[in-house]
Design a protein around this motif. Structure first.
Motif, short mmCIF file in Angstrom:
data_model
loop_
_atom_site.label_atom_id
_atom_site.label_comp_id
_atom_site.label_asym_id
_atom_site.label_seq_id
_atom_site.Cartn_x
_atom_site.Cartn_y
_atom_site.Cartn_z
N ASN A 56 0.78 -0.95 -0.03
CA ASN A 56 -0.12 -0.02 -0.29
C ASN A 56 1.22 1.66 0.03
N THR A 57 0.49 1.90 -1.50
CA THR A 57 1.69 2.91 -1.50
C THR A 57 0.35 4.88 -1.36
N VAL A 58 1.77 5.74 -1.23
CA VAL A 58 0.77 7.00 -1.38
C VAL A 58 1.66 8.08 -2.10
N TRP A 59 1.48 8.81 -2.85
CA TRP A 59 2.73 9.71 -3.89
C TRP A 59 2.05 11.03 -3.17
N LEU A 60 3.12 11.83 -2.81
CA LEU A 60 2.42 13.06 -2.32
C LEU A 60 3.20 14.06 -3.66
N ASP A 61 2.70 15.64 -4.15
CA ASP A 61 3.64 15.94 -4.93
C ASP A 61 3.47 17.60 -5.14
N HIS A 62 4.50 18.01 -4.08
CA HIS A 62 5.09 19.55 -2.86
C HIS A 62 5.49 20.38 -4.68
N GLY A 63 5.05 20.32 -5.75
CA GLY A 63 5.40 20.52 -6.43
C GLY A 63 7.06 20.94 -7.64
N GLY A 64 7.10 21.23 -8.78
CA GLY A 64 8.03 21.33 -9.61
C GLY A 64 9.11 20.01 -9.57
N GLY A 65 8.28 19.28 -9.60
CA GLY A 65 8.94 17.53 -9.71
C GLY A 65 9.75 16.79 -8.11
N PHE A 66 8.71 17.68 -7.47
CA PHE A 66 10.04 16.85 -5.69
C PHE A 66 8.15 16.09 -5.42
N LEU A 67 8.30 15.39 -5.41
CA LEU A 67 7.52 14.25 -4.77
C LEU A 67 7.89 13.17 -3.41
N THR A 68 7.22 13.14 -2.46
CA THR A 68 7.37 11.82 -1.47
C THR A 68 6.86 10.88 -1.73
N MET A 69 7.01 9.52 -1.56
CA MET A 69 6.97 8.30 -1.56
C MET A 69 6.10 7.73 -0.36
N TYR A 70 5.56 7.19 0.50
CA TYR A 70 5.17 6.19 1.04
C TYR A 70 4.28 4.34 1.25
N CYS A 71 5.49 3.89 1.27
CA CYS A 71 5.26 2.61 0.64
C CYS A 71 5.00 1.31 1.82
N HIS A 72 4.23 0.41 1.81
CA HIS A 72 3.98 -0.76 2.72
C HIS A 72 2.79 -0.56 4.38
N LEU A 73 2.31 0.74 3.24
CA LEU A 73 1.74 1.02 5.00
C LEU A 73 0.60 0.04 5.57
N SER A 74 -0.74 0.36 6.07
CA SER A 74 -1.65 -0.58 6.40
C SER A 74 -2.85 -0.06 6.83
N ALA A 75 -2.55 1.16 6.69
CA ALA A 75 -3.99 2.06 5.87
C ALA A 75 -3.61 2.98 5.35
N ILE A 76 -4.50 4.21 4.27
CA ILE A 76 -4.48 4.70 3.95
C ILE A 76 -5.65 6.34 3.76
N ASP A 77 -5.46 7.18 4.50
CA ASP A 77 -6.46 7.92 4.80
C ASP A 77 -7.16 8.65 3.51
N VAL A 78 -6.55 8.76 2.53
CA VAL A 78 -6.66 9.89 1.75
C VAL A 78 -6.61 9.93 0.38
N LYS A 79 -7.13 10.34 -0.73
CA LYS A 79 -7.57 9.93 -2.08
C LYS A 79 -7.33 10.74 -2.92
N THR A 80 -7.20 10.55 -4.02
CA THR A 80 -5.97 11.17 -4.61
C THR A 80 -6.87 13.04 -5.26
N GLY A 81 -5.96 13.91 -5.73
CA GLY A 81 -6.25 15.16 -5.34
C GLY A 81 -6.83 15.44 -3.91
N ASP A 82 -6.82 14.51 -3.26
CA ASP A 82 -6.59 15.83 -1.59
C ASP A 82 -5.03 16.22 -1.02
N GLU A 83 -5.42 17.14 -0.26
CA GLU A 83 -4.32 18.23 0.18
C GLU A 83 -4.14 17.99 1.41
N VAL A 84 -2.56 17.55 1.27
CA VAL A 84 -2.76 17.66 2.98
C VAL A 84 -1.15 18.52 3.24
N ASN A 85 -1.23 19.01 4.59
CA ASN A 85 -0.83 19.76 5.54
C ASN A 85 0.26 19.19 5.94
#
Length: 272
Positions: A205-234
């Motif tokens: 289970n994986t989530v990718w976040l976009d921070h702009g300008g080709g700066f991305l972060t990735m989170y893997c091996h998750l037990s739960a995903i609380d967001v969906k594509t298009g959501d904004e996180v602070n």
């Protein structure tokens, strides 16, 4: 007087220390080069090959941030820059050598010697994730890319390790592993937008976040995903939880940081 932690040590009495700049520059395979582009009225356009680069700063000085691939050979390298509409010019830099340690792991045999069905699944996921990693959206000119660590815990595997699974050499480790119990909240290290979620063969289970300008972060091996594509996180907001899905030896967070479609060392973006 005690200076804030964002400021470096004073080298000579009476001098004001320079602020710490994030990410730290380290021009090695898996590191980040910071290349000054000088002053310009508008943000310059910079590329490594045909891949756009993140350019930060202001009219007084612009800086290109270049993620250097783990497979890069030491020696001369360059980027192409267009400033104020003038003809493109090359800016060179040097990539120094760096040796990474080896790590040997024992995992389920099916995750090393793939069946035809798993091989086909992996290929479908690879094509999809290549498109995800090509995401390039506008980002403000702010230069501070200081990240919070997304989950507390011991670093169980560092970036760049040469990995051997069940005696077979595989690609080097392209992120930072942080050991934590299943269900431990994972919090956004910086504000971003969710650009992909899914259950992948190797990454679970994986989530990718976009921070702009080709700066991305990735989170893997998750037990739960609380967001969906298009959501904004602070910054500091929980958006998923540590788990043990995909190819793992135990619960942990695999955290990846990407610049210009290149995985780079997350340690360059966080406090020691």
């Amino acid at each position: 007087m005690t200076l804030p932690s964002a400021w470096g040590a004073t080298s000579q009495a009476g001098k004001v220390p320079a602020p710490v700049v994030w990410p730290h520059k380290l021009a090695v395979p898996g590191g980040v080069a910071r290349l000054s582009l000088g002053p310009a009225a508008a943000r310059p356009l910079a590329f490594t090959g045909d891949v756009p680069l993140l350019v930060v700063g202001d009219a007084i000085e612009w800086t290109a941030l270049v993620g250097i691939p783990l497979a890069a050979a030491p020696g001369a390298a360059s980027i192409t820059v267009t400033i104020d509409g003038d003809a493109p010019q090359a800016i060179g830099y040097q990539v120094a050598s760096k040796s990474y340690r080896e790590q040997r792991l024992t995992v389920a045999p099916r995750t090393v010697d793939l069946s035809p069905e798993d091989e086909a699944r992996y290929e479908r996921e690879r094509v999809h994730l290549t498109a995800v990693m090509a995401t390039f959206t506008e980002r403000g000119t702010e230069a501070d890319l200081h990240l919070q660590v997304p989950v507390p815990g011991r670093r169980s595997s560092s970036f760049g390790l040469r990995r051997v699974f069940n005696g077979q050499a595989r690609n080097p480790h392209s992120g930072m592993d942080i050991a934590a119990a299943t269900g431990t909240p994972v919090r956004a290290p910086i504000a971003g937008r969710v650009i992909d979620t899914g259950d992948y063969f190797f990454n679970g289970n994986t989530v990718w976040l976009d921070h702009g300008g080709g700066f991305l972060t990735m989170y893997c091996h998750l037990s739960a995903i609380d967001v969906k594509t298009g959501d904004e996180v602070n910054t500091g907001e929980r958006f998923c939880a540590v788990g043990a899905t995909g190819r793992v030896t135990g619960p942990h967070l695999h955290w990846g940081v990407m610049l210009n479609r290149t995985m780079v060392d997350p340690a360059l973006f966080i406090d020691a």
